[in-house]
Scaffold this active site. Structure first.
Site, PDB file in Angstrom:
ATOM      1  N   CYS A  90      35.705  51.228  37.053  1.00 32.58           N
ATOM      2  CA  CYS A  90      34.498  51.290  36.219  1.00 32.58           C
ATOM      3  C   CYS A  90      33.422  52.119  36.915  1.00 32.58           C
ATOM      4  O   CYS A  90      33.547  53.319  37.032  1.00 32.58           O
ATOM      5  CB  CYS A  90      34.034  49.871  35.879  1.00 32.58           C
ATOM      6  N   HIS A 207      39.027  46.898  33.793  1.00 37.22           N
ATOM      7  CA  HIS A 207      38.855  46.023  34.952  1.00 37.22           C
ATOM      8  C   HIS A 207      40.110  45.210  35.242  1.00 37.22           C
ATOM      9  O   HIS A 207      40.236  44.090  34.732  1.00 37.22           O
ATOM     10  CB  HIS A 207      37.694  45.058  34.699  1.00 37.22           C
ATOM     11  N   GLU A 209      40.716  43.561  37.859  1.00 36.20           N
ATOM     12  CA  GLU A 209      40.376  42.334  38.609  1.00 36.20           C
ATOM     13  C   GLU A 209      39.950  41.207  37.679  1.00 36.20           C
ATOM     14  O   GLU A 209      39.906  40.050  38.089  1.00 36.20           O
ATOM     15  CB  GLU A 209      39.288  42.647  39.644  1.00 36.20           C
TER      16      GLU A 209
END
Lengths: 243, 750
Positions: A90, A207, A209
């Site tokens: 990002c 993302h 994560e």
């Protein structure tokens, strides 16, 4: 967990996904993981450098533009040029573009609004360490959360990028097909993630994560981070496939 | 006071000027008596801020006392920057909700953004790291040419909330958005934030220890937001546009670094007290910290970092410039705080010290510009028991208007799903980051948001609720219903309520009919809080939400927090996000309706949105039956019996079933024992649950044992919703409903 690599997460004052990446690398994947303050000039021996999401220095100018000139970025650049692994997620992807470590640039999303939704991604390469847990053509689901993720470059540059196999992820529909409605931020050629020519630097807008645990309803991103911490130095290409 | 008198250029203080500052003749007289002299201009400004409803709760305090505020979990109740409850495993949650209605109407983007900023600071000044936000929004008519300004407000508010929260990195995981013409002249923006920390790390806003330094940290002080608190305590008129300069300007990046730096400073061990500068800026932070510590303060206003040198003491004390904090440290330890803040690129500077004489003494260029007793101004602010009486037209409002049964129930369903009120809110919440911090199991658009609590087996559930039409028709019942619905929403995900905060949005309390609404709503809420044993641990009052005599619908927004002790009791890891949401996702599951269905149409969406009728008595709320239903839901959840649960609210059973089907695009087939009209009844205390066929008997027998009516009304599956009722059938492809529902809001906001 198998011995992997020492991980460093760069913390800019406006980073806000640093703890999320730390949670997956340090707790889920049980890797040795450090935070690296943006004013440092050393990477402290870390082999995987993560530039996390957030708003680096506020990003009132252009996302990632100031971060690209922060003290630690010189060390990150040397690390990348020496073949070390650098993963930008990002805002981290935006920084890699601004720093010139990856080609292209970001514009505001097509409809000029922040977009926080789950998207589908098609894996375009499975010969990078980052993608070693995926198969080419596989469709993943990941959240995006950004205002400037509309990837752009000249047609010639994009052709070069495609030819050299540097497009790693594309926005697709749930069946894996390219579609304007699936490319919500308006990126050229539905590009969601690109890598350096050598494959050691990867940037992506979604993302991983945030979708690395079944508890959160989606574990599709875990393999990317698990791949990134795989032991093995030097050559980043796991297979004998040319880059 | 030694050197008083006015500074060059300051107006002379008299009763007329006091009145312009919103002080009544009695209040001004009291101030003069308290000081023993005519106040200085700066002192008048300070008193006007401290006596404003926003800071003093002078018109609401008497009613707020009815709320229960204690339980075995409550660590800090109302009075701190945020309330704090124990959530187990050594953790506490700090949360609060605040309004930013007036500024958001004048300048929607900055007004809403700084509303988020303010509530986040309230939470992290307690030492808690914010992990979630909710937003409860009310707008006026957005259709047609008349709605152009309102569409601009919707856009600005949503962008403002998004840009601020997204940058700071706090997920917005839920909330609600409603539309009603009573908000045409006053929109409501209520922002909620929740933070968590270890129990022993909680901080409070107390100034203590004479001689200890007072540090100013964060952004410089400018002219923005001067008199914001006073402005927020007045009704609007045709000149409100001129109040734009009273709206603060937000800088979310500074907030983010202030958050990190403050938490780090608090962990350093040298900080004794922290307070943010919110409403009424330096005035309220200094006075409130001193009052809590039973101390006094001495501030040298020449040391306050300014954006422009020409600010007067009056302006410095009343500025509401954002992203500013006050720290009190141990004497000699201020350097630690300064160096932590400087690492984060922020300035911190000693501007004064704590004293033991209970007075606030402010100096500027060698002169004393204010010297006032702290305690009488903060705790001795006037308290009014305003005259209250029911609205003259109450009987007419409550006249029963018998609804017409729909000729075409499917058409009526589509009519409701196609309104901005009941339509999909994704257009709003996709502009908010809802997954940052990687805790979100269930995000916006569900009955309750669910966040895992890292490092524990637990999860938190959050909801915000209120039905302004019910409150307008019967405020006591409406207040009760808001609390009951919040408890029910938490129960749908198996969570036990642990605390509540609220935002009481009303018109002018000087109007006896509004004072009555306020009193009755609070009574109803307090009754329900007692019945469910839910303490109110923080809150905010926003009065004077009216323009040229037209008040908003009474809107006592409830935000409630629940705890799921053992998340893994509820189901299998990879399925939790689906089974805790409120959608059909597994074909073959049975659909059960819990709770008794009666005909309730007063204030219903069916009457209001399809027929333009807002009348009758709102649905009755049987607190005992609600409690039994919620206990049953929690038990069924903890036993792992349920694959989904959705409470019945606006639009009744058929809307709830449609929402379940649209969530994952999976339909149902079944039948309901009632006529076409009862599909839309808003009878309370009901929920739909789904369970695998093997678990149906468990649910039904537990329901029977708990005295909760329960019936099996169908099966999940297919791509249509097909529900038979007495005299007909509702039959539609789920996709068709979904199209109407998802397009409603984007089309309306253009």
């Amino acid at each position: 967990m198998d011995p992997g690599v020492k991980c460093g997460i760069v913390v800019f004052p406006g980073s806000n996904c640093d703890h999320d990446v730390y949670h997956v690398l340090g707790h889920v994947l049980e890797q040795e993981t450090l935070f690296l303050w943006h004013q440092k000039t050393s990477l402290e021996g870390c082999e995987l450098i993560v530039l996390p999401g957030g708003f680096s220095y506020g990003d009132y100018l252009r996302a990632g533009s100031m971060a690209a000139h922060s003290p630690i970025m010189a060390a990150v650049r040397r690390h990348a040029e020496a073949g070390g692994r650098v993963l930008g997620i990002c805002n981290g992807f935006q920084m890699l573009l601004e720093a010139g470590l990856l080609p292209g640039a970001m514009r505001r999303n097509r409809d000029l609004r922040f977009l926080s939704v789950d998207v589908h991604l098609r894996v375009e390469r499975d010969d990078l360490v980052y993608c070693s847990g995926y198969r080419r053509g596989e469709v993943l689901r990941m959240p995006i959360a950004h205002a400037e993720g509309n990837y752009v470059d000249t047609d010639e540059a994009l052709d070069d990028l495609e030819r050299s196999g540097q497009v790693v992820f594309r926005y697709v529909d749930s069946e894996g097909n390219l579609a304007s409605g699936a490319n919500l931020n308006g990126s050229k050629r539905s590009i969601a993630g690109v890598c350096s020519a050598e494959g050691n630097v990867l940037g992506l807008m979604p993302h991983p994560e945030r979708c690395a645990e079944d508890l959160l309803g989606n574990g599709d991103g875990l393999a990317l981070l698990a791949g990134a911490v795989q032991a093995g130095g030097g050559a980043e290409l796991t297979a004998a496939v040319g880059g | 006071m030694t050197a008083s008198g006015s500074l060059a250029g300051e107006p002379a203080v008299d009763a007329g000027l006091a009145s312009e500052h919103g002080l009544t003749t009695e209040e001004y007289g009291g101030l003069r008596d308290l000081l023993g002299r005519v106040p200085t201009y700066t002192e008048l400004g300070i008193a006007s801020a401290l006596y404003s409803e926003h800071c003093s709760y002078k018109s609401s305090k008497i009613h707020l006392r009815r709320f229960p505020t204690r339980s075995r979990r409550v660590v800090h109740g109302p009075g701190e920057n945020a309330g704090v409850v124990d959530i187990g495993h050594g953790w506490v949650a700090a949360f609060k909700m605040e309004s930013h209605n007036h500024p958001s109407f004048i300048e929607p983007y900055q007004g809403a953004a700084t509303g988020v900023g303010g509530i986040l600071r309230d939470v992290f000044t307690m030492g808690a790291r914010p992990i979630a936000c909710l937003d409860s929004l009310r707008f006026g008519d957005i259709d047609g040419e008349r709605g152009a300004r309102m569409r601009h407000l919707v856009d600005g508010v949503v962008r403002g909330i998004g840009d601020y929260g997204n940058c700071v990195g706090i997920p917005t995981v839920g909330g609600e958005t409603g539309f009603h013409s009573s908000y045409n002249g006053n929109i409501l923006v209520n922002a909620f934030a929740l933070g968590v920390c270890r129990r022993e790390r909680i901080f409070t806003a107390v100034a203590s220890g004479a001689g200890n330094p007072i540090l100013y940290a964060g952004s410089r002080t400018g002219r923005d937001g001067i008199h914001g608190a006073t402005m927020a305590s007045e009704a609007f008129d045709s000149e409100s546009e001129a109040k734009r300069p009273t709206v603060q300007v937000g800088d979310p990046f500074t907030e983010k670094v202030l958050l990190e730096a403050s938490l780090e400073a608090m962990r350093s061990g040298v900080v004794l007290g922290v307070q943010d500068m919110g409403a009424a800026g330096l005035t309220s932070s200094c006075f409130e910290m001193a009052a809590r510590g039973g101390a006094g303060v001495e501030i040298d206003l020449d040391l306050v970092p300014l954006r422009e040198a020409s600010l007067t003491p009056y302006e410095i004390m009343l500025s509401e410039s954002q992203e500013r904090m006050v720290f009190v440290t141990q004497r000699g330890q201020e350097g630690t705080v300064v160096s932590i803040l400087s690492r984060w690129g922020l300035q911190a500077r000693t501007i004064g010290r704590v004293t033991d004489d209970g007075r606030a003494r402010l100096t500027f260029r060698g002169r004393t510009v204010a010297d006032m007793p702290v305690e009488p101004l903060v705790d001795g602010a006037p308290v009014y028991d305003r005259p209250a009486r029911p609205p003259a037209d109450l009987a007419r409002r409550q006249e029963d208007v018998r609804p017409e049964a729909p000729d075409d129930p499917l058409g009526a369903l589509k009519g409701l799903l196609g309104t901005p009120e009941l339509g999909d809110k994704e257009w709003i919440f996709r502009q908010y980051d809802s997954t940052v911090r990687s805790n979100t199991i269930v995000g916006p658009g569900s009955d309750a948001a669910v966040l895992r609590l890292k490092g524990t087996p637990s999860a938190l559930a959050l909801t915000s609720d209120v039905n302004p039409s019910y409150c307008w028709l019967d405020p006591r019942l409406g207040g009760r219903q808001a609390v009951a619905e919040a408890v029910r929403n938490l129960a749908t995900v198996g969570a036990e309520p642990v605390g509540m905060t609220n935002c009481l949005n009303f018109g002018s309390p000087e109007n006896p009919e509004i004072a009555w609404q306020l009193r009755e709503c609070i009574s109803g809420m307090a009754d329900a809080c007692r019945a469910f044993d839910v303490p109110v641990i923080s809150g905010n009052v926003s009065l004077y939400n009216e323009t040229e005599g037209e008040a908003v619908r009474p809107t006592p927004t409830v935000a409630m927090v629940g705890v799921i002790d053992e998340l893994m009791e509820l189901g299998v890891e990879g399925e939790l996000n689906r089974l805790l949401g409120c959608g059909f996702w597994r074909a073959g599951d049975r659909v059960l309706l819990l709770g008794r269905s009666g005909d309730e149409f007063g204030g219903s969406a069916y009457q209001r949105l399809l027929y333009g009728v807002e009348a009758g008595r709102p649905p009755s709320v049987d607190l005992g039956a609600e409690a039994a239903l919620c206990a049953l839901l929690r038990r069924a959840r903890r036993s792992g019996w349920l694959s989904g649960c959705h409470d019945l609210a606006e639009g009744g059973l058929i809307v709830a079933l449609a929402e379940c089907a649209m969530a994952w695009g999976l339909g149902m087939r079944g039948s309901f024992d009632g006529g076409p009209l009862s599909l839309f009844s808003e009878g309370q205390g009901r929920a739909i649950v789904t369970a695998s066929p093997a678990r149906v008997d468990d649910v039904l027998s537990s329901a029977e044992a708990a005295g909760v009516a329960a019936s099996d009304i169908g099966e999940v599956g297919g791509d249509r919703i097909l529900l038979g009722f007495d005299g007909g059938v509702v039959d539609s492809p789920v996709d068709e409903l979904r199209a109407v529902w998802t397009e409603a809001l984007p089309r309306a906001v253009g």
